[in-house]
Write an enzyme that holds these catalytic residues in place. Sequence first.
Site, short mmCIF file in Angstrom:
data_model
loop_
_atom_site.label_atom_id
_atom_site.label_comp_id
_atom_site.label_asym_id
_atom_site.label_seq_id
_atom_site.Cartn_x
_atom_site.Cartn_y
_atom_site.Cartn_z
N CYS A 125 0.88 -1.17 0.00
CA CYS A 125 0.00 0.00 0.00
C CYS A 125 0.91 1.22 0.00
CB CYS A 125 -0.98 -0.01 1.17
SG CYS A 125 -0.24 0.19 2.80
N CYS A 199 -4.21 -0.62 -2.15
CA CYS A 199 -4.77 0.72 -2.37
C CYS A 199 -4.60 1.08 -3.84
CB CYS A 199 -4.15 1.75 -1.45
SG CYS A 199 -2.52 2.34 -1.90
N CYS A 206 3.27 0.34 -8.47
CA CYS A 206 3.94 -0.87 -7.97
C CYS A 206 4.85 -1.45 -9.05
CB CYS A 206 2.89 -1.91 -7.56
SG CYS A 206 3.59 -3.34 -6.70
#
Length: 263
Positions: A125, A199, A206
């Site tokens: 996250c 999230c 990412c």
Amino acid sequence: MYRVGMVPSSQVVPSSEAVPVFVRLAAHPVRWRLLGELAAGDHRVRELTERLGQPQNLVSYHLRLLRDGGLVTTRRSSFDARDSYYHLDLDQCAGALSTTASSLHPALRPSTPAVPSGARVLFACTGNSARSPMAEALLRHRTDGRLDVTSAGSHPKPELHPTAILVLRKEFGLDLAGMRPRHLDSVAGRRFDYVITLCDKVREVCPEFDDATVRSHWSIPDPATASGSDDYEAFARIAVEIDTRVRHLLPVLAANHSGGHRD
């Protein structure tokens, strides 16, 4: 007179009105494919349209039927509020499937899945101060420490959120006091079987991992930004949602990992 091949009157197939809701909803090919895509993670309409190769108005229509049937929920993206993520409510599906199977025959009641081992899982996250460390702790707890579970963030906070620590201690009996937020850069180069983003913001940034890594997204709001509710209540609600998703992740891990890491 009863002859071989005849169906006894007591076993006549029930009328269409008696067909369980889950069967009626899932029987349509488009809705079945949507359920399959959402079973792997949360998605936006345009992503589902691309995956199914169907027009957006058709996909939206079937998503509405699944939502009206209680199998699918929606949540505004915390990255771009113009977007919504669709989520498959696996608890609702499990209950509907159990009811459907049991109504057909008691022997079809689902059994308890095996506890997985050997998988390497990364939860991510933004701040790595609440959602991802809670997921890390809950998955480790529910698998008795048999998995290599890690969490990290794109912009890690200096320390874990104190309410996250309090909620997991009071509600689940878990101690997060020794955990510290870490940056996603710190796990670069490591191999993971599963990378799960929690999230919407971190999903967009990412990094890529090994080609064999399974990517999945859980669209879960940051409890630290919840408005109009008690701080503890907001964190407790998110912890329960994460734990529910973790519980539903277990059969997937058990099916794919019976022990040991992949080469």
